[in-house]
Design a protein around this motif. Structure first.
Motif, PDB file in Angstrom:
ATOM      1  N   LEU A  62       0.871  -1.171   0.000  1.00 38.61           N
ATOM      2  CA  LEU A  62       0.000   0.000   0.000  1.00 38.61           C
ATOM      3  C   LEU A  62       0.907   1.220   0.000  1.00 38.61           C
ATOM      4  N   HIS A  63       0.705   2.104  -0.991  1.00 42.83           N
ATOM      5  CA  HIS A  63       1.583   3.283  -1.034  1.00 42.83           C
ATOM      6  C   HIS A  63       0.829   4.534  -1.440  1.00 42.83           C
ATOM      7  N   HIS A  64       1.427   5.656  -1.149  1.00 42.90           N
ATOM      8  CA  HIS A  64       0.905   6.969  -1.534  1.00 42.90           C
ATOM      9  C   HIS A  64       0.758   6.970  -3.058  1.00 42.90           C
ATOM     10  N   GLY A  65      -0.403   7.451  -3.544  1.00 44.80           N
ATOM     11  CA  GLY A  65      -0.651   7.400  -4.987  1.00 44.80           C
ATOM     12  C   GLY A  65       0.342   8.216  -5.800  1.00 44.80           C
ATOM     13  N   ARG A  66       0.890   9.259  -5.210  1.00 49.12           N
ATOM     14  CA  ARG A  66       1.802  10.118  -5.985  1.00 49.12           C
ATOM     15  C   ARG A  66       3.262   9.688  -5.839  1.00 49.12           C
ATOM     16  N   LEU A  67       3.435   8.528  -5.248  1.00 45.01           N
ATOM     17  CA  LEU A  67       4.798   7.988  -5.156  1.00 45.01           C
ATOM     18  C   LEU A  67       5.159   7.409  -6.521  1.00 45.01           C
ATOM     19  N   ARG A  68       6.161   8.008  -7.151  1.00 50.98           N
ATOM     20  CA  ARG A  68       6.514   7.547  -8.508  1.00 50.98           C
ATOM     21  C   ARG A  68       7.014   6.109  -8.443  1.00 50.98           C
ATOM     22  N   ASN A  69       6.547   5.313  -9.375  1.00 52.45           N
ATOM     23  CA  ASN A  69       6.888   3.890  -9.321  1.00 52.45           C
ATOM     24  C   ASN A  69       6.949   3.287 -10.712  1.00 52.45           C
ATOM     25  N   GLY A  70       7.442   2.084 -10.778  1.00 56.25           N
ATOM     26  CA  GLY A  70       7.513   1.373 -12.061  1.00 56.25           C
ATOM     27  C   GLY A  70       7.893  -0.071 -11.804  1.00 56.25           C
ATOM     28  N   ALA A  71       7.944  -0.865 -12.868  1.00 57.57           N
ATOM     29  CA  ALA A  71       8.259  -2.283 -12.712  1.00 57.57           C
ATOM     30  C   ALA A  71       9.445  -2.644 -13.584  1.00 57.57           C
ATOM     31  N   LYS A  72      10.367  -3.420 -13.014  1.00 59.53           N
ATOM     32  CA  LYS A  72      11.486  -3.932 -13.805  1.00 59.53           C
ATOM     33  C   LYS A  72      11.020  -5.157 -14.590  1.00 59.53           C
ATOM     34  N   ALA A  73      11.829  -5.530 -15.547  1.00 61.10           N
ATOM     35  CA  ALA A  73      11.453  -6.670 -16.391  1.00 61.10           C
ATOM     36  C   ALA A  73      11.333  -7.948 -15.564  1.00 61.10           C
ATOM     37  N   THR A  74      10.318  -8.723 -15.872  1.00 64.63           N
ATOM     38  CA  THR A  74      10.194 -10.056 -15.274  1.00 64.63           C
ATOM     39  C   THR A  74      11.062 -10.984 -16.128  1.00 64.63           C
ATOM     40  N   THR A  75      12.087 -11.556 -15.526  1.00 66.12           N
ATOM     41  CA  THR A  75      13.083 -12.270 -16.335  1.00 66.12           C
ATOM     42  C   THR A  75      12.702 -13.719 -16.632  1.00 66.12           C
ATOM     43  N   SER A  76      11.866 -14.311 -15.788  1.00 64.19           N
ATOM     44  CA  SER A  76      11.309 -15.621 -16.155  1.00 64.19           C
ATOM     45  C   SER A  76       9.959 -15.799 -15.468  1.00 64.19           C
ATOM     46  N   GLY A  77       9.139 -16.649 -16.025  1.00 64.92           N
ATOM     47  CA  GLY A  77       7.817 -16.900 -15.461  1.00 64.92           C
ATOM     48  C   GLY A  77       6.861 -15.739 -15.711  1.00 64.92           C
ATOM     49  N   HIS A  78       5.801 -15.730 -14.942  1.00 66.89           N
ATOM     50  CA  HIS A  78       4.783 -14.693 -15.100  1.00 66.89           C
ATOM     51  C   HIS A  78       4.438 -14.088 -13.756  1.00 66.89           C
ATOM     52  N   ARG A  79       4.387 -12.778 -13.739  1.00 68.77           N
ATOM     53  CA  ARG A  79       3.923 -12.085 -12.522  1.00 68.77           C
ATOM     54  C   ARG A  79       2.591 -11.420 -12.853  1.00 68.77           C
ATOM     55  N   ILE A  80       1.607 -11.686 -11.997  1.00 66.96           N
ATOM     56  CA  ILE A  80       0.276 -11.109 -12.228  1.00 66.96           C
ATOM     57  C   ILE A  80      -0.170 -10.417 -10.941  1.00 66.96           C
ATOM     58  N   ASN A  81      -0.539  -9.149 -11.055  1.00 67.94           N
ATOM     59  CA  ASN A  81      -0.871  -8.362  -9.859  1.00 67.94           C
ATOM     60  C   ASN A  81      -2.250  -7.736  -9.949  1.00 67.94           C
ATOM     61  N   LEU A  82      -2.848  -7.624  -8.774  1.00 69.97           N
ATOM     62  CA  LEU A  82      -4.122  -6.913  -8.640  1.00 69.97           C
ATOM     63  C   LEU A  82      -3.804  -5.486  -8.196  1.00 69.97           C
ATOM     64  N   LEU A  83      -4.346  -4.525  -8.934  1.00 68.11           N
ATOM     65  CA  LEU A  83      -4.121  -3.117  -8.577  1.00 68.11           C
ATOM     66  C   LEU A  83      -5.445  -2.450  -8.249  1.00 68.11           C
ATOM     67  N   LEU A  84      -5.447  -1.710  -7.164  1.00 70.16           N
ATOM     68  CA  LEU A  84      -6.637  -0.930  -6.830  1.00 70.16           C
ATOM     69  C   LEU A  84      -6.172   0.504  -6.598  1.00 70.16           C
ATOM     70  N   TRP A  85      -6.472   1.357  -7.575  1.00 69.68           N
ATOM     71  CA  TRP A  85      -6.141   2.777  -7.428  1.00 69.68           C
ATOM     72  C   TRP A  85      -7.298   3.416  -6.678  1.00 69.68           C
ATOM     73  N   CYS A  86      -7.055   3.833  -5.451  1.00 69.60           N
ATOM     74  CA  CYS A  86      -8.116   4.396  -4.615  1.00 69.60           C
ATOM     75  C   CYS A  86      -8.036   5.924  -4.663  1.00 69.60           C
ATOM     76  N   ARG A  87      -9.195   6.538  -4.823  1.00 71.19           N
ATOM     77  CA  ARG A  87      -9.217   7.997  -4.991  1.00 71.19           C
ATOM     78  C   ARG A  87     -10.175   8.640  -3.993  1.00 71.19           C
ATOM     79  N   SER A  88      -9.852   9.878  -3.648  1.00 70.97           N
ATOM     80  CA  SER A  88     -10.725  10.649  -2.759  1.00 70.97           C
ATOM     81  C   SER A  88     -11.136  11.921  -3.486  1.00 70.97           C
ATOM     82  N   SER A  89     -12.438  12.070  -3.710  1.00 73.75           N
ATOM     83  CA  SER A  89     -12.891  13.275  -4.433  1.00 73.75           C
ATOM     84  C   SER A  89     -12.664  14.517  -3.570  1.00 73.75           C
TER      85      SER A  89
END
Ligand code: AKG
Ligand code: FE2
Length: 399
Positions: free
Chosen positions: A325-352
């Protein structure tokens, strides 16, 4: 169960196809998770090597605060810059992104708002798609979550939450969240949806500009379940850990699943999510590499500045079932998956509420490192100017 698909008619009519708006799509590769039962305990192997910092631009130069706010997904790319966010058409500008409902899309003809288009798009899918794992569509904590997670959230005290949550580094929290059987069910539902999309030869909206490999869960009936998950299980945590980022008032979300691996190579790009608080949970499977990296929290006006020398450059290796769980404005990214498969659930939560306040905010946000530095500079300059004036006055009096 609301939002569930009805029995689908045979095939899809032209109306349906007309409603689907062209977005990034892929058609080739099979979803390779069938028959992977029991493999979910796989872990992210591979030592996390340091990500190379942003090329050339990676200085600590601080740009003066520009527009600010805006919720758009700005990118400080290691190379290219991409926008993020829900996107009905492949637009290229960040400022067009985000939850800007009410904005009209399309060149001329379609006068519906983005929100109306999305609603209709979802309605059509839900009408025709037949879910495989119906139990996923209603939140069932006992079946979905790790017992420790349920206990801590139901006790709902700071102490109970802190007892299960580790601070991976400042502002990045991790905890055991999903049961392996839930991960398996969700993966098989996603696979089923992909098969349906392929069979019907339709184009669907993919999660965001970084991910043409993945699906938006809200689009095929899981919106209500995810809203409840956010409200009952993420809000209690974000209230404690992200009060300054809208954590007290989360009220909408964008939920998706993203895939990485040989057939789903995603360009490594540093970005900010179109989110105020992001939940990211690994669903599986067996993989190596694919670390997520984090490069500093920035407000909208400072998205493209470099990493400050005092700021931690952080890598995280995903583990199935475990949430970040992280601050939404925390800049982030993903490095290459070198073998196999990585599958993630993402929930971008927002406050109006948070977003509205941001628009009118006069003071700098306390959580943006660059704003803090700007503010320090401003104070320093004002102190020097006052000192100079005082010494001039003194000279005049004495001289
Ligand atoms: O690699 C991941 O798990 C996160 C992907 C991501 O950062 C995003 O889609 O915003
Ligand atoms: Fe992200």
């Amino acid at each position: 169960m609301s939002g569930m698909a009805k029995n689908p008619p045979e095939g899809l009519g032209n109306d349906f196809l007309d409603e689907i708006v062209a977005i990034p799509t892929y058609s080739g590769n099979e979803f390779p998770l069938a028959g992977n039962k029991g493999n979910l305990a796989g872990t992210a192997a591979g030592a996390s090597s340091m990500l190379q910092q942003s090329s050339g631009k990676g200085s600590s130069h601080v740009r003066s605060a520009g527009g600010g706010g805006g919720g758009g997904g700005g990118y400080e790319g290691t190379e290219a810059m991409f926008p993020l966010g829900l996107n009905l058409k492949q637009e290229k500008t960040c400022s067009e992104e985000g939850s800007g409902s009410g904005k009209q899309l399309g060149e001329g003809k379609d006068t519906r708002t983005r929100a109306e288009q999305v609603r209709e798009y979802r309605r059509q899918i839900i009408l025709h798609y037949q879910p495989l794992q119906r139990e996923l569509y209603t939140l069932n904590p006992g079946k979905f979550f790790a017992p420790s997670f349920i206990k801590a959230v139901s006790e709902n005290t700071e102490a109970s939450l802190r007892s299960i949550i580790s601070e991976h580094s400042p502002g990045i929290y991790t905890f055991e969240m999903l049961q392996p059987s839930f991960c398996e069910l969700l993966l098989s539902e996603v696979e089923n949806f992909e098969k349906w999309v392929k069979k019907k030869e339709i184009q669907i909206m993919r999660p965001n500009m970084m991910h043409s490999y993945g699906v938006v869960l809200d689009d095929f009936g899981l919106e209500t379940m995810l809203a409840k998950l956010m409200e009952d299980f993420i809000c209690p945590i974000s209230k404690v850990f992200f009060p300054e980022a809208g954590g007290l008032t989360l009220d909408s979300h964008h939920g998706c699943v993203v895939y990485y691996g040989k057939d789903w190579a995603v360009k490594e790009s540093c970005h900010a999510d179109d989110s105020d608080v992001t939940l990211n949970v690994c669903l599986g499977n067996q993989f190596s590499g694919g670390e997520q990296f984090f490069r500093g929290i920035r407000c909208g006006g400072h998205q493209f500045t470099g990493v400050h020398p005092l700021e931690a450059i952080v890598d995280y290796s995903h583990v199935p079932g475990k949430a970040v769980l992280h601050h939404g404005r925390l800049r982030n990214g993903a490095k290459a998956t070198t073998s196999g498969h990585r599958i993630n659930l993402l929930l971008w939560c927002r406050s109006s509420v948070f977003r509205e306040m941001e628009r009118y905010q006069k003071n700098f946000p306390s959580w943006c490192r660059c704003c803090q530095l700007d503010e320090k500079d401003r104070l320093r300059q004002s102190v020097s100017a006052t000192k100079l004036e005082l010494s001039r006055n003194k000279e005049l009096r004495e001289g």
